[in-house]
Design a protein around this motif. Structure first.
Motif, PDB file in Angstrom:
ATOM      1  N   GLN A   1       0.855  -1.192   0.000  1.00 54.72           N
ATOM      2  CA  GLN A   1       0.000   0.000   0.000  1.00 54.72           C
ATOM      3  C   GLN A   1       0.889   1.240   0.000  1.00 54.72           C
ATOM      4  O   GLN A   1       0.907   2.022   0.935  1.00 54.72           O
ATOM      5  N   TRP A   2       1.652   1.387  -1.084  1.00 58.36           N
ATOM      6  CA  TRP A   2       2.582   2.501  -1.203  1.00 58.36           C
ATOM      7  C   TRP A   2       1.865   3.694  -1.818  1.00 58.36           C
ATOM      8  O   TRP A   2       0.967   3.527  -2.647  1.00 58.36           O
ATOM      9  N   PRO A   3       2.254   4.908  -1.456  1.00 56.84           N
ATOM     10  CA  PRO A   3       1.554   6.096  -1.968  1.00 56.84           C
ATOM     11  C   PRO A   3       1.455   6.163  -3.485  1.00 56.84           C
ATOM     12  O   PRO A   3       0.420   6.525  -4.019  1.00 56.84           O
ATOM     13  N   LYS A   4       2.518   5.815  -4.208  1.00 58.44           N
ATOM     14  CA  LYS A   4       2.443   5.915  -5.677  1.00 58.44           C
ATOM     15  C   LYS A   4       1.483   4.873  -6.242  1.00 58.44           C
ATOM     16  O   LYS A   4       0.800   5.129  -7.242  1.00 58.44           O
ATOM     17  N   ILE A   5       1.406   3.685  -5.619  1.00 56.91           N
ATOM     18  CA  ILE A   5       0.446   2.673  -6.066  1.00 56.91           C
ATOM     19  C   ILE A   5      -0.966   3.114  -5.724  1.00 56.91           C
ATOM     20  O   ILE A   5      -1.887   3.011  -6.549  1.00 56.91           O
ATOM     21  N   ASP A   6      -1.144   3.620  -4.506  1.00 57.40           N
ATOM     22  CA  ASP A   6      -2.476   4.120  -4.114  1.00 57.40           C
ATOM     23  C   ASP A   6      -2.928   5.254  -5.019  1.00 57.40           C
ATOM     24  O   ASP A   6      -4.121   5.356  -5.351  1.00 57.40           O
ATOM     25  N   ALA A   7      -1.991   6.119  -5.420  1.00 54.90           N
ATOM     26  CA  ALA A   7      -2.348   7.236  -6.302  1.00 54.90           C
ATOM     27  C   ALA A   7      -2.845   6.723  -7.646  1.00 54.90           C
ATOM     28  O   ALA A   7      -3.840   7.225  -8.191  1.00 54.90           O
ATOM     29  N   PHE A   8      -2.181   5.695  -8.190  1.00 53.43           N
ATOM     30  CA  PHE A   8      -2.593   5.169  -9.487  1.00 53.43           C
ATOM     31  C   PHE A   8      -3.939   4.451  -9.379  1.00 53.43           C
ATOM     32  O   PHE A   8      -4.805   4.614 -10.258  1.00 53.43           O
ATOM     33  N   ILE A   9      -4.143   3.683  -8.313  1.00 57.22           N
ATOM     34  CA  ILE A   9      -5.412   2.989  -8.145  1.00 57.22           C
ATOM     35  C   ILE A   9      -6.555   3.992  -7.964  1.00 57.22           C
ATOM     36  O   ILE A   9      -7.639   3.833  -8.543  1.00 57.22           O
ATOM     37  N   GLY A  10      -6.305   5.042  -7.173  1.00 59.20           N
ATOM     38  CA  GLY A  10      -7.324   6.067  -6.985  1.00 59.20           C
ATOM     39  C   GLY A  10      -7.675   6.740  -8.294  1.00 59.20           C
ATOM     40  O   GLY A  10      -8.853   7.014  -8.582  1.00 59.20           O
ATOM     41  N   TRP A  11      -6.659   7.004  -9.122  1.00 59.26           N
ATOM     42  CA  TRP A  11      -6.890   7.617 -10.424  1.00 59.26           C
ATOM     43  C   TRP A  11      -7.692   6.679 -11.330  1.00 59.26           C
ATOM     44  O   TRP A  11      -8.620   7.104 -12.023  1.00 59.26           O
ATOM     45  N   LEU A  12      -7.346   5.367 -11.319  1.00 58.92           N
ATOM     46  CA  LEU A  12      -8.085   4.395 -12.128  1.00 58.92           C
ATOM     47  C   LEU A  12      -9.563   4.373 -11.741  1.00 58.92           C
ATOM     48  O   LEU A  12     -10.452   4.365 -12.603  1.00 58.92           O
ATOM     49  N   LYS A  13      -9.838   4.362 -10.432  1.00 62.69           N
ATOM     50  CA  LYS A  13     -11.231   4.306  -9.974  1.00 62.69           C
ATOM     51  C   LYS A  13     -11.990   5.570 -10.391  1.00 62.69           C
ATOM     52  O   LYS A  13     -13.166   5.496 -10.767  1.00 62.69           O
TER      53      LYS A  13
END
Length: 305
Positions: A289-301
């Motif tokens: 649950q790294w910030p850059k991964i969370d940022a990409f998942i949030g953007w995808l959603k």
């Protein structure tokens, strides 16, 4: 045996790996000794011990010269890659992790029809994140390939991965306007029996064959052609064939919507869409649950909604 006892590398060998990395980089024990503030004989002794403990000859020795063996070169490049990854992660942590590289794996059709056209928006929002896109039909080994997250289309994600729902999908037949006119398809699904069907044979993890077409035909009581038509290993290839008047493709609504809006394709049977049992989801390794991964998942959603 414990996990620690099963490891091929232990703490003592890891300490010698640093000596090996320097010696391999220079391909010289003398230059490695100078960088490490050791004697050449001390470097040689450490390498000899490491080779004996690993059971691998890392260097070929000749008079006043050493060279990496084929096995040594493999170990060196793996070590170099691991150190680069570790250094990048440390930099990411120091920079709150909204920088550095992010490797994304996707089914080819999702990438080509949905994800890639939107990536400019992500890079404008997060200019310090460098994206690498990989595609394939197989479930990727995220640990060994360095993939940070994967986008799949299936009924259920692999159990060993952390995953989040992304979006639903529905299927509907699509074709070019010319093909629809030529075969009298507008609001006449019974005329499909005279058409060439186009479909993705690997729509999800198992060989889906003609499952999409068969499921749709059963739902709407439509007779299918005796021939199975033309199968592809990617949904977007069947769509390209449909645009070029080859036949009628079973389109995924999310992936063909823009083609429909531009008039490249039409849905000749109107609202006869079938909601898929499968859905799109994002998978990551547990604990990432790294910030850059969370940022990409949030953007995808956000884009999916």
């Amino acid at each position: 045996m414990t996990d620690g006892q099963n490891r091929l590398l232990n703490g003592w060998q890891l300490s010698k790996m640093y000596t090996f990395e320097v010696a391999a980089r220079h391909e010289s024990f003398a230059l490695a000794a100078r960088e490490l503030s050791l004697s050449p004989s001390a470097v040689s002794h450490r390498i000899n011990l490491l080779e004996a403990e690993l059971g691998i000859q890392l260097f070929a020795r000749s008079h006043r010269k050493v060279a990496l063996t084929q096995e040594g070169r493999r170990v060196y490049w793996t070590l170099k890659s691991s150190l680069n990854t570790l250094n990048q992660e440390i930099l990411d942590i120091k920079n709150q992790a909204l920088s550095g590289t992010l490797t994304v794996y996707s089914r080819p059709s999702i990438a080509q029809c949905w994800l890639v056209p939107m990536l400019g928006d992500f890079t404008r929002r997060y200019p310090a994140i460098s994206l690498t896109m990989l595609t394939g039909n197989d479930d990727v080994n995220m640990q060994s390939t360095g993939v940070d997250l994967a986008i799949y289309f299936d009924a259920a994600p692999p159990g060993h991965l952390a995953h989040e729902f992304l979006m639903d999908e529905a299927i509907l037949p699509v074709c070019s306007p010319e093909y629809a006119r030529e075969h009298g398809l507008l609001n006449n699904p019974q005329n499909l029996s005279r058409c060439t069907l186009l479909h993705d044979r690997q729509a999800w993890s198992n060989d889906s064959g003609t499952d999409e077409w068969n499921g749709w035909a059963q739902q709407f009581a439509v007779n299918m052609p005796t021939s199975s038509g033309i199968g592809f290993d990617r949904s977007d290839l069947s769509i390209i064939a449909a645009i070029n008047h080859v036949g009628v493709a079973m389109g995924r609504q999310r992936l063909v919507q823009k083609r429909l809006e531009r008039g490249e394709l039409i849905a000749p049977f109107g609202e006869k869409t079938l909601k898929c049992r499968q859905h799109y989801y994002v998978a990551t390794l547990s604990g990432r649950q790294w910030p850059k991964i969370d940022a990409f998942i949030g953007w995808l959603k956000e884009r999916a909604s």
